[in-house]
Design an enzyme around this catalytic site. Structure first.
Site, PDB file in Angstrom:
ATOM      1  N   ARG A 234      47.947  69.492  20.042  1.00  0.00           N
ATOM      2  CA  ARG A 234      46.736  69.272  19.624  1.00  0.00           C
ATOM      3  C   ARG A 234      45.837  70.678  20.005  1.00  0.00           C
ATOM      4  O   ARG A 234      45.079  70.796  20.763  1.00  0.00           O
ATOM      5  CB  ARG A 234      46.262  68.315  20.391  1.00  0.00           C
ATOM      6  CG  ARG A 234      46.828  66.916  20.051  1.00  0.00           C
ATOM      7  CD  ARG A 234      46.205  65.840  20.645  1.00  0.00           C
ATOM      8  NE  ARG A 234      45.030  65.280  20.028  1.00  0.00           N
ATOM      9  CZ  ARG A 234      44.294  64.362  20.890  1.00  0.00           C
ATOM     10  NH1 ARG A 234      44.646  63.632  21.759  1.00  0.00           N
ATOM     11  NH2 ARG A 234      43.154  63.919  20.017  1.00  0.00           N
TER      12      ARG A 234
ATOM     13  N   ASP B 168      46.669  55.719  15.471  1.00  0.00           N
ATOM     14  CA  ASP B 168      45.892  55.129  16.556  1.00  0.00           C
ATOM     15  C   ASP B 168      46.403  53.473  16.966  1.00  0.00           C
ATOM     16  O   ASP B 168      46.030  52.673  17.748  1.00  0.00           O
ATOM     17  CB  ASP B 168      44.394  55.141  16.605  1.00  0.00           C
ATOM     18  CG  ASP B 168      44.029  56.530  17.097  1.00  0.00           C
ATOM     19  OD1 ASP B 168      44.748  57.409  17.458  1.00  0.00           O
ATOM     20  OD2 ASP B 168      42.887  57.037  16.817  1.00  0.00           O
TER      21      ASP B 168
ATOM     22  N   LYS C  25      34.812  53.876  19.939  1.00  0.00           N
ATOM     23  CA  LYS C  25      34.668  55.219  20.761  1.00  0.00           C
ATOM     24  C   LYS C  25      34.775  56.453  19.909  1.00  0.00           C
ATOM     25  O   LYS C  25      34.063  57.188  20.424  1.00  0.00           O
ATOM     26  CB  LYS C  25      36.110  54.884  21.547  1.00  0.00           C
ATOM     27  CG  LYS C  25      36.198  56.422  22.266  1.00  0.00           C
ATOM     28  CD  LYS C  25      37.942  56.297  23.007  1.00  0.00           C
ATOM     29  CE  LYS C  25      39.036  56.872  22.171  1.00  0.00           C
ATOM     30  NZ  LYS C  25      39.277  57.967  22.082  1.00  0.00           N
ATOM     31  N   ASN C  26      35.494  56.648  18.783  1.00  0.00           N
ATOM     32  CA  ASN C  26      35.583  57.664  18.057  1.00  0.00           C
ATOM     33  C   ASN C  26      34.573  58.023  17.347  1.00  0.00           C
ATOM     34  O   ASN C  26      34.518  59.162  16.702  1.00  0.00           O
ATOM     35  CB  ASN C  26      36.904  57.844  17.327  1.00  0.00           C
ATOM     36  CG  ASN C  26      38.100  57.820  18.265  1.00  0.00           C
ATOM     37  OD1 ASN C  26      37.826  58.487  19.601  1.00  0.00           O
ATOM     38  ND2 ASN C  26      39.089  57.991  17.928  1.00  0.00           N
TER      39      ASN C  26
ATOM     40  N   ARG D 242      39.881  54.649  29.528  1.00  0.00           N
ATOM     41  CA  ARG D 242      39.030  55.638  28.701  1.00  0.00           C
ATOM     42  C   ARG D 242      38.616  55.041  27.329  1.00  0.00           C
ATOM     43  O   ARG D 242      37.490  55.656  26.994  1.00  0.00           O
ATOM     44  CB  ARG D 242      39.962  56.793  28.289  1.00  0.00           C
ATOM     45  CG  ARG D 242      40.421  57.428  29.658  1.00  0.00           C
ATOM     46  CD  ARG D 242      41.178  58.632  29.261  1.00  0.00           C
ATOM     47  NE  ARG D 242      40.502  59.241  27.930  1.00  0.00           N
ATOM     48  CZ  ARG D 242      41.107  60.122  27.402  1.00  0.00           C
ATOM     49  NH1 ARG D 242      42.508  60.713  27.769  1.00  0.00           N
ATOM     50  NH2 ARG D 242      40.616  60.713  26.194  1.00  0.00           N
TER      51      ARG D 242
ATOM     52  N   CYS E  12      48.162  67.591  25.471  1.00  0.00           N
ATOM     53  CA  CYS E  12      48.095  66.089  26.109  1.00  0.00           C
ATOM     54  C   CYS E  12      49.151  65.406  25.806  1.00  0.00           C
ATOM     55  O   CYS E  12      50.110  65.836  25.460  1.00  0.00           O
ATOM     56  CB  CYS E  12      46.897  65.534  25.464  1.00  0.00           C
ATOM     57  SG  CYS E  12      46.810  65.231  23.808  1.00  0.00           S
TER      58      CYS E  12
HETATM   59  N1  EPU Z   1      45.347  70.109  14.472  1.00  0.00           N
HETATM   60  C1  EPU Z   1      45.435  71.409  14.741  1.00  0.00           C
HETATM   61  N2  EPU Z   1      44.651  72.169  14.617  1.00  0.00           N
HETATM   62  C2  EPU Z   1      43.195  71.866  14.671  1.00  0.00           C
HETATM   63  C3  EPU Z   1      42.939  70.600  14.868  1.00  0.00           C
HETATM   64  C4  EPU Z   1      44.130  69.456  14.702  1.00  0.00           C
HETATM   65  O1  EPU Z   1      46.708  71.974  14.458  1.00  0.00           O
HETATM   66  O2  EPU Z   1      42.322  72.772  15.120  1.00  0.00           O
HETATM   67  C5  EPU Z   1      46.303  69.379  14.287  1.00  0.00           C
HETATM   68  C6  EPU Z   1      46.462  68.152  15.475  1.00  0.00           C
HETATM   69  O3  EPU Z   1      47.492  68.849  16.392  1.00  0.00           O
HETATM   70  C7  EPU Z   1      47.132  66.636  14.911  1.00  0.00           C
HETATM   71  C8  EPU Z   1      46.469  66.836  13.346  1.00  0.00           C
HETATM   72  O4  EPU Z   1      45.945  68.093  13.264  1.00  0.00           O
HETATM   73  O5  EPU Z   1      48.471  67.309  14.792  1.00  0.00           O
HETATM   74  C9  EPU Z   1      45.486  65.722  13.507  1.00  0.00           C
HETATM   75  O6  EPU Z   1      44.606  65.759  14.445  1.00  0.00           O
HETATM   76  P1  EPU Z   1      42.955  65.723  14.428  1.00  0.00           P
HETATM   77  O7  EPU Z   1      42.183  66.995  14.765  1.00  0.00           O
HETATM   78  O8  EPU Z   1      42.503  65.019  13.431  1.00  0.00           O
HETATM   79  O9  EPU Z   1      42.899  64.718  15.719  1.00  0.00           O
HETATM   80  P2  EPU Z   1      41.657  64.581  16.715  1.00  0.00           P
HETATM   81  O10 EPU Z   1      40.471  64.987  15.912  1.00  0.00           O
HETATM   82  O11 EPU Z   1      41.665  65.601  17.922  1.00  0.00           O
HETATM   83  C10 EPU Z   1      41.049  62.409  16.390  1.00  0.00           C
HETATM   84  C11 EPU Z   1      40.810  60.882  17.251  1.00  0.00           C
HETATM   85  C12 EPU Z   1      42.188  60.583  17.842  1.00  0.00           C
HETATM   86  C13 EPU Z   1      43.110  60.205  16.416  1.00  0.00           C
HETATM   87  C14 EPU Z   1      43.156  61.481  15.869  1.00  0.00           C
HETATM   88  C15 EPU Z   1      43.870  61.185  14.385  1.00  0.00           C
HETATM   89  C16 EPU Z   1      38.549  61.486  18.230  1.00  0.00           C
HETATM   90  C17 EPU Z   1      37.811  61.788  19.535  1.00  0.00           C
HETATM   91  N3  EPU Z   1      39.934  61.357  18.503  1.00  0.00           N
HETATM   92  O12 EPU Z   1      41.513  63.191  17.489  1.00  0.00           O
HETATM   93  O13 EPU Z   1      42.026  59.313  18.733  1.00  0.00           O
HETATM   94  O14 EPU Z   1      44.393  59.900  16.876  1.00  0.00           O
HETATM   95  O15 EPU Z   1      41.719  62.051  15.354  1.00  0.00           O
HETATM   96  O16 EPU Z   1      43.236  60.133  13.746  1.00  0.00           O
HETATM   97  O17 EPU Z   1      38.216  61.013  17.219  1.00  0.00           O
HETATM   98  C18 EPU Z   1      42.495  57.897  20.216  1.00  0.00           C
HETATM   99  O18 EPU Z   1      41.320  57.270  20.005  1.00  0.00           O
HETATM  100  O19 EPU Z   1      43.396  57.352  21.121  1.00  0.00           O
HETATM  101  C19 EPU Z   1      42.866  59.037  19.665  1.00  0.00           C
HETATM  102  C20 EPU Z   1      44.033  59.793  19.965  1.00  0.00           C
END
Ligand code: EPU
Length: 434
Positions: free
Chosen positions: A124, A319, A22-23, A411, A119
């Site tokens: 996030r 995850d 998915k990701n 999802r 969420c």
């Molecule tokens: N963060 C910030 N500011 C930003 C971006 C991130 O503060 O601009 C913080 C987030 O709030 C969090 C941390 O940094 O505390 C890491 O977040 P990250 O940005 O890495 O998460 P993401 O990219 O939104 C992806 C996956 C998630 C997975 C996380 C961590 C996708 C579409 N989603 O989310 O997947 O948990 O990386 O590995 O790739 C899932 O599949 O169930 C899922 C939630």
């Protein structure tokens, strides 16, 4: 709303084919916006989030067609994008919609993307995505809940082109790294992303972009270098990019067998992508054998409790935290689980407690004391991975477990109940109104 009815206590036996990640699929689909030629992706999982992304892209003018002989192969044509906008109605259901921002700005010099809300697993924010794009020359304001972005400097008042920059994100962010990497492929000059995420999904996206003509080095490390090019080309069906196997779906099935017992072979997967998870399962006493493209898992009796701390890849993935909580709930001994990535990712705890688990939460830590048996009850899914942990718990609980709100599960898992049923689980979908 559909529910899942599980009668626990069955051993799992047989084979499961793992779907595309998915990701990786979500950024890969968004990356097709970068090219004015059709791009073909293979091994696309059949998920609600993929359908939402296709809807989001269609709304902009991207045409997508699944191949008649193989619905997991999709050709996307972003030749005519008339509306570089991601509306709130779609973004609110899927935060990964933010992944269109980088590609739209890179190719069209402008974008309007709804700000994702909070969420279930935390607030996030997307400040790092915005900061990085600003460093590349984008002017970004947030108004009426929308990120309004434009690259100034084009002729006759038209949008200009992003410029390469050296960007160090404040924290490691997966989709942030992906957005900036995609944006940089068409920027003028070199971009260096420091503190980049190293997840296998980043490498998958980089490989797709390279196949489309991008110049990228260092994917899979903390420093990614991108030399911007003038345009990216398409990929014909014969050149289709194969999306990597879903390591979290793989890990979820490993935990299911670890908890319920049995012997199952997972096909079309890659053990190299989940070393931390496999190591923990072995520590729990689950037997795991790996080979080229397959993993065999066997388990009998209660697992041993295993503690861990979630971390960015190659550490233990956040995850997989909820699924391991379910495993620990029936294990022998006590385990401490520390969630370090998201602030609020223990929503499954109270539901597991409804099934008889003994768990105490203190801030970002949970102490799980294994019990010999769980007892079936009605529980409510709160997010994607929480749903998976409730399904695992339901597979071991005595009697019937009814998991409500499984739209979360749909999802991100490709036909999970069908795959579980095929290996002997007593699980059925109860349709809304039934
Ligand atoms: N963060 C910030 N500011 C930003 C971006 C991130 O503060 O601009 C913080 C987030 O709030 C969090 C941390 O940094 O505390 C890491 O977040 P990250 O940005 O890495 O998460 P993401 O990219 O939104 C992806 C996956 C998630 C997975 C996380 C961590 C996708 C579409 N989603 O989310 O997947 O948990 O990386 O590995 O790739 C899932 O599949 O169930 C899922 C939630």
């Amino acid at each position: 709303m559909d529910k899942l009815l599980i009668r626990g206590g069955r051993r799992l036996q047989g084979e499961v084919t793992i779907s595309g990640a998915k990701n990786a699929a979500l950024p890969d689909l968004c990356a097709t916006l970068l090219s004015p030629e059709p791009v073909t992706l293979a091994n696309v999982p059949q998920l609600k989030d993929v359908a939402t992304t296709l809807k989001l892209l269609a709304n902009m003018g991207v045409q997508a067609e699944a191949h008649a002989d193989d619905p997991s192969t999709i050709t996307l044509d972003a030749t005519r994008v008339h509306n570089p906008e991601a509306p709130y109605e779609l973004v609110k259901t899927m935060r990964a919609s933010i992944l269109v921002l980088g590609p739209l700005l890179a190719r069209f010099g402008r974008a309007r993307v709804s700000l994702p809300g909070g969420c279930a697993i935390g607030s996030r924010p997307v400040d790092q995505h915005i900061k990085g794009l600003q460093a590349m020359g984008a002017q970004i304001t947030v108004e009426h809940g929308y990120i309004e972005a434009v690259v100034p400097g084009g002729a006759d008042g038209q949008p200009g082109r992003l410029k390469g920059a050296r960007i160090t994100t404040d924290m490691v962010t997966v989709t942030g790294t992906e957005n900036l990497m995609m944006a940089a492929t068409l920027a003028e000059g070199e971009t260096i992303l420091e503190n980049a995420a190293q997840e296998p999904e980043i490498v998958d996206l980089a490989n797709l972009l390279i196949a489309m003509g991008a110049r990228i080095e260092g994917q899979g490390t903390h420093r990614i270098r991108i030399q911007g090019v003038d345009r990216l080309h398409g990929l014909t069906p014969a050149q289709a990019h194969q999306i990597i196997p879903d390591r979290i779906e793989t890990g979820t099935f490993l935990c299911a067998v670890g908890a319920a017992g049995g012997e199952v072979t997972l096909r079309r997967t890659d053990a190299d992508q989940l070393e931390a998870v496999i190591e923990k399962l072995r520590e729990a006493g689950v037997q795991i054998e790996v080979g080229e493209g397959w993993i065999r898992v066997a388990s009998s009796g209660r697992p041993k409790a295993v503690g861990f701390r979630t971390k960015e890849h190659p550490g233990f993935p956040t995850d997989m935290q909820a699924q391991f909580m379910a495993l620990n709930a029936i294990a022998e001994g006590t385990a401490a689980i520390h969630e370090t990535i998201f602030e609020n990712r223990f929503m499954h705890v109270n539901e597991l407690i409804r099934l008889g688990a003994k768990i105490e939460v203190d801030g970002h830590s949970a102490i799980v004391t294994g019990v010999p048996r769980l007892s079936g009850a009605t529980v409510m899914a709160t997010d994607l991975r929480a749903s998976a942990s409730l399904v695992i718990a339901g597979l071991v609980a005595e009697g019937e477990t009814l998991v409500d709100r499984i739209y979360h599960l749909d999802r991100g898992y490709d036909r999970m109940e069908a795959k579980l049923r095929a290996i002997g689980a007593d699980i059925e979908r109860v349709k809304e109104g039934a």
